[in-house]
Motif scaffolding. Structure first.
Motif, short mmCIF file in Angstrom:
data_model
loop_
_atom_site.label_atom_id
_atom_site.label_comp_id
_atom_site.label_asym_id
_atom_site.label_seq_id
_atom_site.Cartn_x
_atom_site.Cartn_y
_atom_site.Cartn_z
N THR A 186 -5.28 77.06 -76.62
CA THR A 186 -4.41 78.22 -76.79
C THR A 186 -5.02 79.45 -76.12
O THR A 186 -6.14 79.41 -75.60
CB THR A 186 -4.19 78.51 -78.29
OG1 THR A 186 -5.47 78.68 -78.94
CG2 THR A 186 -3.44 77.36 -78.95
N PRO A 209 9.03 78.50 -71.27
CA PRO A 209 7.66 78.10 -70.92
C PRO A 209 7.63 77.06 -69.81
O PRO A 209 8.59 76.30 -69.63
CB PRO A 209 7.13 77.50 -72.24
CG PRO A 209 8.36 77.00 -72.93
CD PRO A 209 9.45 77.98 -72.58
N VAL A 268 5.95 66.80 -75.56
CA VAL A 268 5.89 68.23 -75.89
C VAL A 268 6.60 68.47 -77.22
O VAL A 268 7.69 67.93 -77.47
CB VAL A 268 6.55 69.10 -74.79
CG1 VAL A 268 6.53 70.57 -75.19
CG2 VAL A 268 5.86 68.90 -73.45
N ARG A 269 5.97 69.26 -78.07
CA ARG A 269 6.63 69.76 -79.28
C ARG A 269 6.52 71.27 -79.27
O ARG A 269 5.56 71.83 -78.73
CB ARG A 269 5.99 69.19 -80.57
CG ARG A 269 4.59 69.70 -80.84
CD ARG A 269 4.06 69.29 -82.20
NE ARG A 269 4.89 69.74 -83.31
CZ ARG A 269 4.86 70.99 -83.81
NH1 ARG A 269 4.06 71.90 -83.28
NH2 ARG A 269 5.61 71.31 -84.83
N ILE A 270 7.51 71.93 -79.85
CA ILE A 270 7.56 73.39 -79.84
C ILE A 270 7.73 73.89 -81.27
O ILE A 270 8.59 73.41 -82.01
CB ILE A 270 8.69 73.92 -78.94
CG1 ILE A 270 8.42 73.53 -77.48
CG2 ILE A 270 8.84 75.43 -79.06
CD1 ILE A 270 9.49 73.95 -76.51
N GLY A 271 6.91 74.86 -81.65
CA GLY A 271 7.00 75.44 -82.98
C GLY A 271 5.70 75.33 -83.75
O GLY A 271 4.78 74.61 -83.34
N SER A 273 1.47 70.91 -77.88
CA SER A 273 2.22 71.72 -78.82
C SER A 273 2.25 73.16 -78.33
O SER A 273 1.21 73.76 -78.06
CB SER A 273 1.56 71.66 -80.21
OG SER A 273 2.26 72.49 -81.11
N LEU A 274 3.46 73.71 -78.19
CA LEU A 274 3.65 75.08 -77.75
C LEU A 274 4.19 75.91 -78.91
O LEU A 274 5.04 75.43 -79.67
CB LEU A 274 4.61 75.15 -76.56
CG LEU A 274 4.34 74.19 -75.40
CD1 LEU A 274 5.35 74.40 -74.29
CD2 LEU A 274 2.92 74.36 -74.87
N GLY A 302 6.20 78.42 -78.93
CA GLY A 302 7.60 78.79 -78.83
C GLY A 302 7.85 80.27 -78.72
O GLY A 302 8.98 80.74 -78.88
N GLY A 346 0.10 76.13 -74.29
CA GLY A 346 0.74 77.40 -74.00
C GLY A 346 0.01 78.19 -72.94
O GLY A 346 0.41 79.32 -72.63
N LEU A 381 6.55 73.68 -68.81
CA LEU A 381 6.24 72.52 -69.65
C LEU A 381 5.18 71.64 -69.00
O LEU A 381 5.21 71.40 -67.79
CB LEU A 381 7.51 71.71 -69.90
CG LEU A 381 8.61 72.42 -70.68
CD1 LEU A 381 9.80 71.49 -70.87
CD2 LEU A 381 8.09 72.92 -72.04
#
Length: 243
Positions: free
Chosen positions: A70, A36, A43-46, A28-29, A31, A8, A38
């Protein structure tokens, strides 16, 4: 080798680019940003559902190492990552860009929280440039000053009672920040010590204009976790693990 990057940030995105093609990378973002930028790789979001959920995800997806890239103020996920890595028995590295350091001419007032930042405004000025992000604005809701609130995405209520919202994303230029301070007659700046170059020009513009700056100190990194200050250092750490 599978590396999970809790990202992120610009640094997380650069790190994914450095590692992609060398090891398997999943970023991992959280969300929280609507659109965002990328990174390379998967990529996974949440969220994960706390440290237990993160540890379970790490095990289920055969993650060999976790890098926490982060935001410096994402305190909860950093401590969740430390607990999850210990539970799953995988190495963890924190990637944090260095914080800002005051120089001659700066008029900094360092505080420990947004609530302390709001209280520190007494007597400093009447027109505030608030650049602490879209979360935590409730701390300023009852302040009498006028606020220019800059954020990437629209913040949730409550906002400061007297305010104008500016939606914008860095990097910002020094000339742009000079013009913004002059145009809005800003006489005090509030920011978090996010570090990095993308949003640092506001500090130079404030110094030149003799504008006081209320700086919220960043929270500590979880005890015992190694720290890298650049994506290159973090990439070297991951490559060493991969052999």
């Amino acid at each position: 080798m599978h590396v999970l990057i809790l990202g992120g940030t610009t640094e997380g995105r650069l790190l994914a680019g450095l590692l992609d093609g060398t090891v398997r990378v999943t970023s991992s973002l959280a969300g929280r940003v609507a659109a965002p930028r990328l990174p390379a790789g998967e990529v996974r979001i949440g969220g994960f559902g706390g440290p237990e959920g993160l540890a379970a995800w790490v095990r289920r997806h055969d993650v060999d190492a976790v890098i926490d890239a982060t935001h410096p103020f994402a305190e909860r996920i950093s401590f969740n990552a430390a607990r999850a890595a210990a539970t799953a028995h995988v190495p963890l590295l924190v990637l944090r860009r260095p914080g800002w350091v005051p120089v001659a001419g700066d008029r900094w007032h360092e505080v420990g929280s947004l609530e302390e930042a709001a209280a520190a405004l007494d007597g400093l000025g009447d027109r505030v440039f608030l650049t602490s992000g879209r979360l935590g604005l409730a701390a300023f809701a009852d302040r009498p000053e006028w606020f220019l609130v800059r954020s990437v995405d629209a913040p949730d209520a409550p906002m400061p009672a007297r305010s104008e919202l500016l939606l914008d994303r860095g990097p910002f230029t020094l000339d742009g920040e000079r013009g913004l301070l002059a145009r809005h007659r800003i006489d005090v700046l509030v920011t978090k010590d996010s570090g990095g170059a993308a949003t640092a020009p506001k500090l130079t513009a404030a110094r030149e204009a003799a504008v006081p700056v209320v700086v919220v100190r960043r929270p500590p990194v979880p005890q015992g976790v190694p720290v890298a200050s650049t994506p290159e250092e973090a990439a070297a750490w991951a490559r060493a693990l991969a052999g």
